[in-house]
Scaffold this active site. Structure first.
Site, short mmCIF file in Angstrom:
data_model
loop_
_atom_site.label_atom_id
_atom_site.label_comp_id
_atom_site.label_asym_id
_atom_site.label_seq_id
_atom_site.Cartn_x
_atom_site.Cartn_y
_atom_site.Cartn_z
N TYR A 1 108.57 -44.14 102.57
CA TYR A 1 107.31 -43.45 102.85
C TYR A 1 106.15 -44.38 102.58
O TYR A 1 106.00 -44.91 101.47
CB TYR A 1 107.25 -42.21 101.93
N ASN B 1 126.37 13.51 93.56
CA ASN B 1 126.26 13.24 94.99
C ASN B 1 125.95 11.76 95.20
O ASN B 1 124.99 11.24 94.65
CB ASN B 1 125.13 14.12 95.56
N ARG C 1 110.16 1.57 91.58
CA ARG C 1 110.62 1.08 90.28
C ARG C 1 111.06 -0.38 90.31
O ARG C 1 111.28 -0.99 89.27
CB ARG C 1 111.77 1.97 89.77
C1 UD1 Z 1 119.34 11.06 96.57
C2 UD1 Z 1 119.96 12.46 96.64
C3 UD1 Z 1 120.77 12.69 95.37
C4 UD1 Z 1 121.82 11.62 95.22
C5 UD1 Z 1 121.18 10.22 95.26
C6 UD1 Z 1 122.27 9.19 95.34
C7 UD1 Z 1 118.37 13.83 97.90
C8 UD1 Z 1 117.32 14.84 97.83
N1 UD1 Z 1 118.91 13.43 96.77
O1 UD1 Z 1 118.46 11.06 95.46
O2 UD1 Z 1 121.38 13.97 95.42
O3 UD1 Z 1 122.52 11.80 94.00
O4 UD1 Z 1 120.36 10.08 96.44
O5 UD1 Z 1 121.75 7.91 95.21
O6 UD1 Z 1 118.72 13.41 98.98
N2 UD1 Z 1 114.43 8.01 101.88
C9 UD1 Z 1 113.79 7.98 103.09
N3 UD1 Z 1 112.76 8.82 103.33
C10 UD1 Z 1 112.34 9.71 102.41
C11 UD1 Z 1 112.99 9.75 101.17
C12 UD1 Z 1 114.04 8.89 100.93
O7 UD1 Z 1 114.14 7.19 103.96
O8 UD1 Z 1 111.38 10.45 102.71
C13 UD1 Z 1 115.54 7.10 101.63
C14 UD1 Z 1 115.30 6.16 100.48
O9 UD1 Z 1 114.73 4.96 100.93
C15 UD1 Z 1 116.71 5.94 99.93
C16 UD1 Z 1 117.43 7.25 100.28
O10 UD1 Z 1 116.66 7.88 101.27
O11 UD1 Z 1 117.36 4.89 100.60
C17 UD1 Z 1 117.57 8.16 99.06
O12 UD1 Z 1 116.27 8.47 98.59
P1 UD1 Z 1 115.91 8.42 97.06
O13 UD1 Z 1 114.48 8.78 96.90
O14 UD1 Z 1 116.39 7.17 96.45
O15 UD1 Z 1 116.79 9.67 96.58
P2 UD1 Z 1 117.37 9.91 95.14
O16 UD1 Z 1 116.35 10.51 94.29
O17 UD1 Z 1 118.05 8.69 94.66
#
Ligand code: UD1
Ligand code: CA
Length: 500
Positions: free
Chosen positions: A417, A200, A44
């Site tokens: 220059y 969370n 995004r």
């Molecule tokens: C996640 C939480 C959600 C919380 C929110 C807070 C989960 C399933 N959900 O959602 O409950 O309210 O964060 O901001 O955990 N990432 C990886 N590898 C992956 C997926 C994600 O490294 O395979 C990292 C992303 O880069 C990011 C973080 O994990 O830094 C969170 O992932 P993101 O996809 O942003 O989760 P949210 O949907 O925001």
């Protein structure tokens, strides 16, 4: 130039911060590991760069999180990378050489990412897990979270907050007795669960042994087909472990950045924090709403910052200086009592009591001595200006060394220059350069020398000499009356002649 004394400022600035170890007393358990999740694509953001490398207040998002974790003194730091991993790893090498990066090839979810991070981790102990995109999180909140985790002896503690608009976040489900039950992702939440405003944060503390066994039970049967780290809470609870939630007072601290609008909101909040801390430590900021200060800047007591100013990078401003309105300082040193008005300055040093602007441009390597004046429409680059010297109007000063008490006349240009190479110019002490002079480098003007206005100086001027390099003026009397007969000028001249 003397180093500005910034000690008082530094003391003040640290009021707001936690020194390593200061918050974690002997009774707290040692943090063995911190894991940062940063493999996501950040779609995004619509950017060519990795999301966690975008900056607010002069630091990448991930650097802010790493700085917040630092005082907790975890024995090890592991960072899960994936999307744009090359540039992320490169950046991490610079800002946190001790961090171990772990590559997640497929984005299998937050649970999957933690599994990979722990795959070769043998020890037990306590682990803190954060995301790389929550730059407003503070060390103080993380310390409180750890303290809470220790005091409840839970196997997992989640950092939560009451969010005015909880959409997009995982919701905290509590049982009728108020105890944490599980976390439900928005995509999987029922209508009534979506109405819950406790969310969370994505920040957790776990007992490693319990986390590892719960991770083995993760499944990806959910709306996003991913292994959710959030499911670990429900799994632990079901297996009879105690899980806890710690609610942060300030919900803005856990705002995550997913798009450019959130990036700008978080930048604004971070800037307000920085301005507040500076004002508390004795800096006057006339209009914090239009003043942008990087977290890396250092600013002394009784400095006044006028509206529309931007202070970036490793800029240090000593006591009682006045910056602005509308000035930009990037990696500059400003000594005590100096004044910079409506000017743009980069990688330069400004001496004590010096005056810069309005409308000056100090490019990299401009070193100004005490009490100098650099005035309107003056551009300087890679040059030094000795104490009390002046370049008041309309000049270009490049690759020059100018002594003290020297005056450079209006519209002087240093011709540094030749189209191929840059050359040096040396100007001594107490020199007077006439207005509209061209000093063609390499050239040197001795101590106490003068140059005549309008000269193109191509040869050295010895100490105490007057250098003149222009055609001598001659007047052809009566020329207009003869050659411009009948013109208004001729009429005016004739009238003057007649009146004599
Ligand atoms: C996640 C939480 C959600 C919380 C929110 C807070 C989960 C399933 N959900 O959602 O409950 O309210 O964060 O901001 O955990 N990432 C990886 N590898 C992956 C997926 C994600 O490294 O395979 C990292 C992303 O880069 C990011 C973080 O994990 O830094 C969170 O992932 P993101 O996809 O942003 O989760 P949210 O949907 O925001
Ligand atoms: Ca997120």
């Amino acid at each position: 130039m003397e180093e500005p004394d910034l000690s008082r400022k530094e003391k003040g600035y640290k009021l707001n911060r936690i020194r390593p170890g200061a918050q974690r007393g002997g009774e707290l358990s040692q943090l063995d590991l911190a894991i940062l999740l940063a493999a996501g694509e950040g779609k995004r953001m619509k950017s060519y760069r990795a999301k966690v490398l975008h900056e607010i207040a002069g630091r990448s998002l991930i650097a802010h999180v790493i700085k917040a974790i630092e005082p907790l003194a975890s024995k090890e730091l592991r960072i899960v990378v994936g999307a744009n991993k090359g540039e992320v790893i490169q950046h991490l090498k610079q800002i946190s050489p001790r961090a171990k990066t772990i590559h997640q090839e497929v984005r299998g979810g937050t649970g999957h990412a933690v599994k990979i991070a722990l795959s070769d981790y043998k020890s037990s102990g306590t682990v803190l897990i954060c995301s790389g995109d929550t730059p407003l999180l503070t060390s103080a909140t993380l310390s409180e979270l750890l303290e809470h985790h220790d005091s409840t002896r839970a196997s997992a503690t989640v950092l939560t907050a009451q969010m005015p608009d909880p959409s997009g976040y995982g919701r905290i489900i509590r049982s009728s007795d108020g105890m944490l039950e599980k976390i439900v992702e928005e995509a999987d939440a029922s209508q009534s669960e979506k109405e819950i405003v406790e969310i969370n944060s994505g920040v957790y503390v776990f007992a490693l042994a319990h986390l590892k066994s719960a991770l083995l039970e993760l499944r990806s049967k959910n709306a996003q087909g991913e292994e959710y780290l959030t499911d670990v809470i429900g799994i632990l609870k079901k297996s009879g472990q105690s899980v806890a939630a710690f609610s942060a007072d300030d919900y803005t601290q856990i705002w995550g950045i997913n798009d450019r609008a959130q990036l700008s909101t978080c930048a604004f909040l971070m800037n307000s924090r920085i301005c507040d801390a500076l004002m508390r430590s004795g800096v006057s900021i006339t209009d914090p709403m239009s003043t942008w200060i990087d977290i890396t800047a250092e600013i002394g007591v009784d400095v006044r910052i006028e509206p529309g100013s931007t202070i970036k990078g490793k800029t240090r401003i000593a006591d009682s200086a006045v910056i602005g309105p509308r000035s930009t300082l990037i990696d500059c040193q400003v000594a005590q009592g100096a004044r910079v008005v409506e000017s743009h300055c980069e990688s330069s040093a400004i001496g004590q009591g010096a005056q810069v602007g309005p409308y000056s441009h100090l490019r990299s390597g401009s070193i100004l001595g005490g009490n100098v004046k650099v005035g309107s429409f003056v551009e300087m680059k890679n040059s030094t200006l000795g104490a009390n010297s002046k370049v008041p109007h309309l000049s270009y000063i490049g690759d020059a060394k100018i002594g003290s008490d020297t005056n450079i006349g209006a519209a002087t240009v240093i011709v540094n220059y030749d189209g191929v190479e840059k050359h040096q110019t040396t100007i001594g002490d107490h020199v007077r350069i006439g207005s509209d002079s061209m000093l063609v480098a390499p050239v040197s003007i001795g101590d106490g020398a003068y140059t005549a206005a309008g000269s193109v100086i191509t040869e050295d001027v010895p100490s105490g000499a007057l250098g003149i390099a222009r055609a001598r003026q001659s007047n052809i009397l009566g020329w207009v009356l003869k050659r411009r007969k009948g013109s208004k000028s001729a009429e005016a001249a004739a009238k003057k002649e007649g009146s004599k």
